[in-house]
Design an enzyme around this catalytic site. Structure first.
Site, PDB file in Angstrom:
ATOM      1  N   GLU A   1      -8.558  39.167  54.546  1.00  0.00           N
ATOM      2  CA  GLU A   1      -8.019  38.743  55.829  1.00  0.00           C
ATOM      3  C   GLU A   1      -7.167  39.884  56.355  1.00  0.00           C
ATOM      4  O   GLU A   1      -6.324  40.424  55.654  1.00  0.00           O
ATOM      5  CB  GLU A   1      -7.237  37.440  55.696  1.00  0.00           C
TER       6      GLU A   1
ATOM      7  N   SER B   1     -11.713  24.933  54.592  1.00  0.00           N
ATOM      8  CA  SER B   1     -10.804  23.776  54.669  1.00  0.00           C
ATOM      9  C   SER B   1     -11.555  22.466  54.779  1.00  0.00           C
ATOM     10  O   SER B   1     -12.659  22.407  55.337  1.00  0.00           O
ATOM     11  CB  SER B   1      -9.896  23.899  55.893  1.00  0.00           C
TER      12      SER B   1
ATOM     13  N   GLU C   1       5.579  26.714  54.764  1.00  0.00           N
ATOM     14  CA  GLU C   1       6.033  26.470  53.386  1.00  0.00           C
ATOM     15  C   GLU C   1       5.269  27.344  52.383  1.00  0.00           C
ATOM     16  O   GLU C   1       5.861  27.896  51.454  1.00  0.00           O
ATOM     17  CB  GLU C   1       5.858  24.985  53.031  1.00  0.00           C
TER      18      GLU C   1
ATOM     19  N   SER D   1     -13.433  27.387  62.929  1.00  0.00           N
ATOM     20  CA  SER D   1     -13.463  28.077  64.223  1.00  0.00           C
ATOM     21  C   SER D   1     -14.867  28.599  64.483  1.00  0.00           C
ATOM     22  O   SER D   1     -15.501  29.144  63.586  1.00  0.00           O
ATOM     23  CB  SER D   1     -12.525  29.290  64.220  1.00  0.00           C
TER      24      SER D   1
ATOM     25  N   GLN E   1     -16.432  30.251  58.837  1.00  0.00           N
ATOM     26  CA  GLN E   1     -15.922  30.113  57.466  1.00  0.00           C
ATOM     27  C   GLN E   1     -15.640  28.646  57.166  1.00  0.00           C
ATOM     28  O   GLN E   1     -14.746  28.054  57.761  1.00  0.00           O
ATOM     29  CB  GLN E   1     -14.654  30.947  57.320  1.00  0.00           C
TER      30      GLN E   1
END
Lengths: 357, 402
Positions: free
Chosen positions: B247, B132, B370, B164, B129
């Site tokens: 997910e 990011s 956060e 990953s 995937q």
């Protein structure tokens, strides 16, 4: 997987919540404090009419024959509104203890509790009262007992021939005296010092029987207190949530700021962990197995942390107004503190937790 | 109130247990490979194929999509039972089966579904995937990798990170910017990328653990045929949301290789009175650990009733990652300098050292502490979202740091 209360139990919770929100709002708490009364007699009478003192007492003993889970449900609801009544001492401690005694006096008192004729004060941690084995009288003093002045009976631990026993005392007997305590941590709670001078007593349990019973009732008390704490913590959390949506600062709702949001998220996390462990406690109580000591300790530790944090941060998030008598934050702030101390502090329960884990 | 399966659940669990007993024999013991070992991926393909043949490849996917048409609870039961073995299941397989396949079914063309879905469920295609980027983590929509249309192809340039298993993947899902002159969420497009395409450079990242589970993926003039675009041009954000919604329900069990609370208790007990100052903290962690287990039981109760679990389930990773960091630190303190540099002789010390290292990643990956707190505050408690300064402004006009 069915790790939840049943539909009937959730219905009981809904009814209790509706009744208590109408009959025990914060204004009522303020006027109760102003009245100087030990407990809210009218409210207690209504609870009696709803059958709450009878809830977990067997039908053949005059009760409603429900169980530990229903008791947990009610403890949470009572905790939400801080109902100033002897519910905990009479129902969660007194009745639960008497159910496990075989004396005829215990059975008789259970019947009285079930129909609302008796209020009971309970002290399980007393180590200094002495029972005169020949005369069967008790002497000594207890520093702070909940509803000692309102109670018709006191059940307390006491030493009989140097060994722990549980005794039942009629509070109208000569030699039973309660003394006012100066202002304490929580104005809504009624605590008195008790002085006993050769007061006649009935021995409910002695030796190993007494120790085992004290253990069970203490563990149950931790779980039921956890539900009470959970109720208060959740109200404090949503009180803070409502306030930060309503309050504007720097041109925005204060609930937009992450410093505020994250505090509320942490409250919710602690509450959900505490709720999960309280349910585990409820389950352990209802099956009565060997997991009770561990379940009680984890429920106690999580609920105490959740209530302390939620009550403190709720007042804080209200800003200056939270420090006023008119805002309701202080009721929870003070009750959280009282409950953190009342059945053994968190260090005490941590020890028990590590011993059971 | 109990922890028991319903009758149907118990029957399914029994069936799964029998099947695993007959088929997972090779995985009764740990495989003795480090977590990033590429051999996992190859074993993973075979194991996935074995599951697929028995109907367990995609339990809750509808039958007409190649799944079993089962419930979310059956999915959980299978994972629990499978988790008793050391099976080669990991992102190398789950990114494809649990993220790519449902996304392709939702947004793909019949040709795309035909080409990818079955083969992926059969373990023939492994996926990675590529979302990011160095400057787009929590703020994923701020990504900068760019695709420009050129005839029937798109030409992609940019860099992805924290990918990953990019080194073993056959295909990847990729989201890129196709229009920088509109607000950030409105200029993204989603692609399926053959990882053998020229111009892809996968470089392992050396992590603080010394291992390399994650990669950087550099994309230089990578050509993607337009038929591998998933969804409309500039509608990629919607497709990304589908992927992220799939997910896996975060109810995870125990992770192998990480220290447990029981192991902390072993360390504490062996230390006797020396550890007494830590007792209160340790007790709190035990309570938290049990709280998570009991919370999971409550979540599964709602899954078992067919309900969608609340956004509160976000707290699982947040709490466990922080707890892992704390308990690993406490164990380290108690074990002391005697174990600090001779952990190879002490499996327990080694485990806690690894726990301390990995906890720092776990607090960031899959939603930082956060971001998760924001989600709980906004979705559970109904607090307002942050004031956004980047929503109605062209991406190219947004201020960017270095």
């Amino acid at each position: 997987m069915n790790f939840d209360f049943s539909e009937d139990q959730r219905m009981l919770a809904d009814h209790a919540r509706k009744f208590l929100s109408e009959s025990c709002d914060p204004e009522r708490l303020r006027s109760h404090i102003a009245s100087g009364a030990d407990y809210d007699e009218a409210l207690w009478q209504q609870m009696v009419e709803l059958g709450w003192p009878a809830i977990s007492i067997a039908e053949e003993q005059g009760g409603l024959g429900m169980g530990a889970l229903e008791l947990c449900v009610l403890a949470e609801e009572v905790g939400r509104v801080l109902a100033p009544t002897p519910f905990f001492s009479t129902v969660c401690l007194g009745a639960e203890l008497l159910k496990r005694c075989s004396n005829s006096e215990a059975a008789e008192l259970l019947g009285q509790i079930a129909c609302g004729e008796a209020i009971v004060a309970v002290e399980l941690a007393a180590k200094s009262l002495q029972v005169d084995a020949d005369l069967l009288t008790v002497s000594g003093s207890l520093p702070a007992v909940a509803y000692a002045r309102s109670a018709n009976f006191l059940i307390t631990s006491a030493l009989l021939d140097g060994k722990l026993s549980l005794v039942l005392i009629d509070t109208t007997a000569t030699g039973y005296q309660t003394l006012d305590l100066p202002e304490g941590v929580d104005e809504l709670a009624s605590y008195q010092r008790v002085s006993l001078e050769s007061v006649p007593a009935i021995v409910l349990q002695s030796e190993q029987g007494a120790e085992a019973l004290i253990d069970v009732i203490t563990n149950q008390a931790a779980i039921l207190t956890a539900f009470e704490q959970l109720g208060g913590a959740e109200v404090a959390c949503y009180m803070a949530r409502d306030y930060v949506l309503e309050r504007y600062a720097f041109g925005r709702q204060v609930g937009v700021y992450q410093a505020v949001k994250h505090r509320l998220a942490d409250m919710m996390i602690k509450i959900e962990l505490a709720r999960s462990n309280a349910y585990y406690g409820a389950w352990a109580m209802s099956v009565g197995g060997s997991e009770l000591p561990l379940a009680a300790a984890v429920a106690r530790v999580s609920a105490t942390d959740a209530y302390n944090f939620s009550a403190e941060e709720n007042l804080h998030l209200h800003g200056g107004i939270g420090y006023t008598w008119e805002a309701n934050c202080h009721f929870f702030y003070k009750r959280a503190r009282l409950l953190a101390m009342s059945i053994g502090n968190i260090a005490h329960w941590s020890k028990k937790l590590l011993a059971a884990a | 109130m109990d922890f028991n399966d319903t009758r149907e659940e118990a029957m399914f669990r029994e069936e799964v247990r029998n099947w695993l007993n007959d088929n997972a024999g090779d995985y009764r013991q740990p495989l003795g490979m480090s977590p990033g070992d590429v051999r996992f991926a190859e074993l993973g393909r075979d194991w996935q194929k074995q599951k697929a043949k028995a109907g367990y490849a995609a339990i809750s996917l509808p039958k007409d999509m190649g799944g079993m048409g089962g419930t979310a609870m059956q999915e959980v039961i299978f994972a629990e039972e499978e988790g008793r073995y050391h099976v080669p299941v990991g992102p190398f397989v789950t990114i494809g089966c649990q993220l790519a396949v449902p996304t392709i079914y939702t947004h793909g063309t019949p040709e795309q579904i035909e080409q990818f879905a079955y083969k992926t469920l059969m373990g023939e295609l492994l996926w990675c995937q590529m979302f990011s980027e160095p400057s787009a983590g929590s703020d994923l929509a701020g990504l900068r990798t760019k695709a420009v249309r050129d005839g029937d192809d798109w030409v992609v340039n940019g860099q992805k990170v924290w990918t990953s298993w990019a080194h073993t993947a056959d295909w990847g899902v990729l989201v890129v910017r196709t229009d920088a002159d509109v607000p950030k969420h409105k200029g993204l497009t989603y692609f399926l990328l053959d990882m053998k395409t020229p111009g892809i450079d996968v470089r392992p990242i050396k992590q603080i653990s010394g291992e390399s589970e994650f990669n950087e993926v550099f994309l230089t003039d990578v050509r993607i045929p337009d038929r591998y675009r998933l969804g409309d041009v500039n509608s990629g954000w919607k497709v990304v949301m589908t992927t992220l919604m799939n997910e896996r329900l975060n109810v995870g069990g125990e992770s192998k290789g990480l220290p447990s609370i029981d192991e902390l208790l072993d360390v504490v007990r062996s230390a006797g009175d020396d550890a007494a100052p830590y007792h209160l903290d340790v007790a709190r962690h035990v309570a938290t650990d049990m709280g998570l287990k009991n919370f999971r039981a409550r979540l599964l109760t709602s899954v078992s009733r067919g309900e969608t679990p609340s956004a509160m389930s976000n707290m699982g990773k947040l709490v466990s990652a922080n707890m892992l960091q704390d308990i690993s630190a406490i164990a380290g303190d108690i074990l002391g300098m005697d174990c600090a540099f001779s952990a190879e002789n002490n499996e327990l010390a080694k485990k806690f050292q690894y726990g301390y290292i990995w906890a720092s990643a776990l607090r960031i990956a899959g939603g930082t502490d956060e971001i998760l707190r924001n989600q709980i505050a906004e979705r559970v408690l109904g607090l307002p979202g942050d004031i956004r300064v980047d929503k109605d402004i062209a991406f190219a006009q947004l201020p960017a740091g270095k």
